[in-house]
Enzyme design. Structure first.
Site, PDB file in Angstrom:
ATOM      1  N   CYS A 170       0.807  -1.221   0.000  1.00  0.00           N
ATOM      2  CA  CYS A 170       0.000   0.000   0.000  1.00  0.00           C
ATOM      3  C   CYS A 170       0.841   1.272   0.000  1.00  0.00           C
ATOM      4  O   CYS A 170       0.316   2.359  -0.234  1.00  0.00           O
ATOM      5  CB  CYS A 170      -0.940   0.002   1.207  1.00  0.00           C
ATOM      6  SG  CYS A 170      -1.852  -1.541   1.384  1.00  0.00           S
ATOM      7  N   HIS A 310      -3.692   7.330   6.317  1.00  0.00           N
ATOM      8  CA  HIS A 310      -3.780   6.026   5.650  1.00  0.00           C
ATOM      9  C   HIS A 310      -5.186   5.473   5.864  1.00  0.00           C
ATOM     10  O   HIS A 310      -5.803   4.996   4.923  1.00  0.00           O
ATOM     11  CB  HIS A 310      -2.710   5.087   6.200  1.00  0.00           C
ATOM     12  CG  HIS A 310      -2.612   3.790   5.470  1.00  0.00           C
ATOM     13  ND1 HIS A 310      -2.448   3.717   4.099  1.00  0.00           N
ATOM     14  CD2 HIS A 310      -2.662   2.508   5.903  1.00  0.00           C
ATOM     15  CE1 HIS A 310      -2.391   2.448   3.733  1.00  0.00           C
ATOM     16  NE2 HIS A 310      -2.531   1.691   4.807  1.00  0.00           N
ATOM     17  N   GLU A 321      -2.722   4.344  13.828  1.00  0.00           N
ATOM     18  CA  GLU A 321      -2.350   5.598  13.192  1.00  0.00           C
ATOM     19  C   GLU A 321      -2.725   6.785  14.080  1.00  0.00           C
ATOM     20  O   GLU A 321      -1.974   7.768  14.168  1.00  0.00           O
ATOM     21  CB  GLU A 321      -3.007   5.728  11.822  1.00  0.00           C
ATOM     22  CG  GLU A 321      -2.505   6.929  11.037  1.00  0.00           C
ATOM     23  CD  GLU A 321      -3.006   6.982   9.602  1.00  0.00           C
ATOM     24  OE1 GLU A 321      -2.515   7.839   8.843  1.00  0.00           O
ATOM     25  OE2 GLU A 321      -3.888   6.172   9.231  1.00  0.00           O
ATOM     26  N   LYS A 342     -10.179   7.201   1.748  1.00  0.00           N
ATOM     27  CA  LYS A 342     -10.535   5.801   1.465  1.00  0.00           C
ATOM     28  C   LYS A 342     -11.990   5.533   1.832  1.00  0.00           C
ATOM     29  O   LYS A 342     -12.569   4.548   1.384  1.00  0.00           O
ATOM     30  CB  LYS A 342      -9.621   4.851   2.231  1.00  0.00           C
ATOM     31  CG  LYS A 342      -8.192   4.783   1.707  1.00  0.00           C
ATOM     32  CD  LYS A 342      -7.378   3.758   2.487  1.00  0.00           C
ATOM     33  CE  LYS A 342      -5.944   3.671   1.993  1.00  0.00           C
ATOM     34  NZ  LYS A 342      -5.143   4.864   2.345  1.00  0.00           N
ATOM     35  N   HIS A 347      -9.849   1.306  -0.785  1.00  0.00           N
ATOM     36  CA  HIS A 347      -8.392   1.243  -0.676  1.00  0.00           C
ATOM     37  C   HIS A 347      -7.812   0.824  -2.024  1.00  0.00           C
ATOM     38  O   HIS A 347      -8.000  -0.300  -2.467  1.00  0.00           O
ATOM     39  CB  HIS A 347      -8.002   0.241   0.412  1.00  0.00           C
ATOM     40  CG  HIS A 347      -6.562   0.275   0.791  1.00  0.00           C
ATOM     41  ND1 HIS A 347      -5.604   0.954   0.067  1.00  0.00           N
ATOM     42  CD2 HIS A 347      -5.897  -0.302   1.838  1.00  0.00           C
ATOM     43  CE1 HIS A 347      -4.425   0.794   0.641  1.00  0.00           C
ATOM     44  NE2 HIS A 347      -4.587   0.047   1.718  1.00  0.00           N
ATOM     45  N   PHE A 406       1.518  -3.550   3.972  1.00  0.00           N
ATOM     46  CA  PHE A 406       1.873  -4.879   4.461  1.00  0.00           C
ATOM     47  C   PHE A 406       3.378  -5.098   4.260  1.00  0.00           C
ATOM     48  O   PHE A 406       3.947  -4.717   3.237  1.00  0.00           O
ATOM     49  CB  PHE A 406       1.116  -5.962   3.693  1.00  0.00           C
ATOM     50  CG  PHE A 406      -0.338  -6.090   4.067  1.00  0.00           C
ATOM     51  CD1 PHE A 406      -0.885  -5.409   5.127  1.00  0.00           C
ATOM     52  CD2 PHE A 406      -1.167  -6.938   3.339  1.00  0.00           C
ATOM     53  CE1 PHE A 406      -2.226  -5.545   5.472  1.00  0.00           C
ATOM     54  CE2 PHE A 406      -2.507  -7.087   3.663  1.00  0.00           C
ATOM     55  CZ  PHE A 406      -3.033  -6.394   4.729  1.00  0.00           C
TER      56      PHE A 406
END
Length: 421
Positions: A170, A310, A321, A342, A347, A406
């Site tokens: 991502c 994010h 976050e 998002k 996403h 990830f």
């Protein structure tokens, strides 16, 4: 090379192009983000009725033939088509005349987290259903590999500067932007087309993320499924699309009289070194990423007005976050405006960094901030100002765009209003 951190080539953004689930061009994307439009609906690309998740944010209405010849389009995976469309729009937006530019000093750094997943799926079907290895297309590998969009953009415009792809889940396109920034800073290029694209809404894409229990299963309310920072969030929603930013050395841009959206003033890149999917406790890697970003821009936490988070709508990411933002910004965290777009686009995986950087840049340019939609039930562990449900007008001088992937990849980009001096 000038080693003084605060006396280097400055980098500005002079062109943008985008295709997203809520807009197939920059203006449509921007306007729909301000009204809180959701791009999430039932999956139409394949029969998802047997999947735990049968919703996604598809790129409805996209026609590659608006940008490519039919023969070209047929030899490109959708992720490459999205990249080509975004690059074409960004080039037009920049008003660059490539006929008079030194193309040896124009590069393309453009990534994809997964690459040609639909191509892989179709070729596997051909292998198993149509007669084995001799049914595999000679275009299978060139259509599938994650670097091919960068290659096609370079070939279309005969750009002979630095050319490669980044792949970091991502964080992919934020890393691409960061690399482009550093290459221009050190004098290796004057202009770089950068960003990323993704097209992973496929049977294996959805099935794989379902197997990880990462996706929302709010199938009866698709438009409300992506709900970052909300107490009832239950996973992310897959999206697709692409974004291109044209980064340009400031003096080069000024000399040609370019329109300048904003300045890319700082980057922060770190690793969690913790877990393949879960963020480090307390968002430790994200903390260092944002702090490095501020240091690179020579700004203090109090100088930042907005963070495009994010904000994936997963239980762990949003809480972690939030913790990271509080650690970095202290009391100022409660004065910050924060949103996760998002909530509208889903996403976009490897394309997320680029499309979210673009919305951050537009927020700075227009002094207007998009909301986090579907924010209905406050979470005591997520207690900052996430711009719930309605856009706001606010002077934005500096903003950060976060992407975390990830594998523990963290990238923070800091943009600010452009001032020549």
């Amino acid at each position: 090379m000038n080693t003084n951190r605060y006396n280097r080539n400055r980098i500005v953004i002079t062109g943008i192009g985008v295709v997203t689930p809520i807009g197939l061009n920059v203006e449509e994307y921007w306007q729909n983000s301000l009204i809180g439009k959701s791009g999430v609906s039932k999956i139409t690309y394949f029969d998802a009725s047997k999947y735990d998740t049968n919703i996604a944010a598809e790129l409805k209405g996209f026609n590659p033939l608006n940008f490519l010849e039919k023969k070209e389009a047929n030899r490109m995976d959708p992720f490459t088509q999205y990249g080509m469309a975004s690059a074409e729009m960004a080039l037009k937006d920049s008003c660059l005349n490539l006929d008079i530019e030194d193309k040896d000093r124009i590069g393309v750094i453009f990534g994809s987290g997964i690459g040609g997943m639909l191509t892989w799926h179709n070729q596997m079907q051909a292998y198993y259903e149509a007669g084995g290895p001799h049914r595999i297309s000679p275009f299978f590998v060139p259509m599938m590999i994650a670097d091919i969009a960068a290659g096609h953009i370079s070939m279309r415009y005969k750009l002979k500067g630095p050319n490669y792809a980044t792949t970091s889940a991502c964080a992919t396109s934020s890393h691409a932007i960061a690399d482009a920034y550093m290459l221009i800073q050190r004098g290796d290029a004057d202009i770089i087309f950068t960003g990323g694209s993704e097209a992973a809404i496929t049977p294996m894409g959805v099935g794989g993320f379902n197997a990880m229990k990462a996706l929302s299963t709010r199938n009866n309310e698709p438009e409300k499924a992506s709900r970052p920072f909300d107490a009832k969030r239950d996973g992310f929603v897959m999206g697709e699309g692409g974004g291109v930013l044209i980064l340009e050395e400031m003096q080069h841009a000024l000399k040609r009289g370019a329109k300048i959206y904003a300045e890319l003033a700082g980057i922060g890149l770190t690793a969690d070194a913790h877990h393949i999917t879960a963020p480090a406790p307390g968002g430790e890697g994200a903390v260092r990423s944002m702090r490095l970003c501020l240091k690179d821009a020579n700004l203090s936490p109090e100088d930042v007005d907005y963070i495009n988070a994010h904000g994936t709508s997963t239980p762990f990411n949003d809480k972690t976050e939030t913790q990271a933002i509080k650690t970095v910004f202290g009391d100022h965290a409660y004065k910050l405006h924060i949103s996760s777009t998002k909530s509208m686009t889903g996403h976009l995986l490897g394309a997320a960094g680029a499309v979210e950087a673009i919305i951050t840049i537009l927020g700075i340019k227009h002094d207007t901030l998009p909301p986090t939609i579907n924010y209905e039930f406050p979470d005591p562990e997520c207690d900052l100002n996430y711009i719930p449900n309605q856009s706001i007008r606010k002077t934005i001088n500096a903003a950060i765009s976060n992407t975390f992937g990830f594998g523990g990849h963290n990238a923070s980009l800091l943009f600010r209003k452009f001032q020549e001096h």
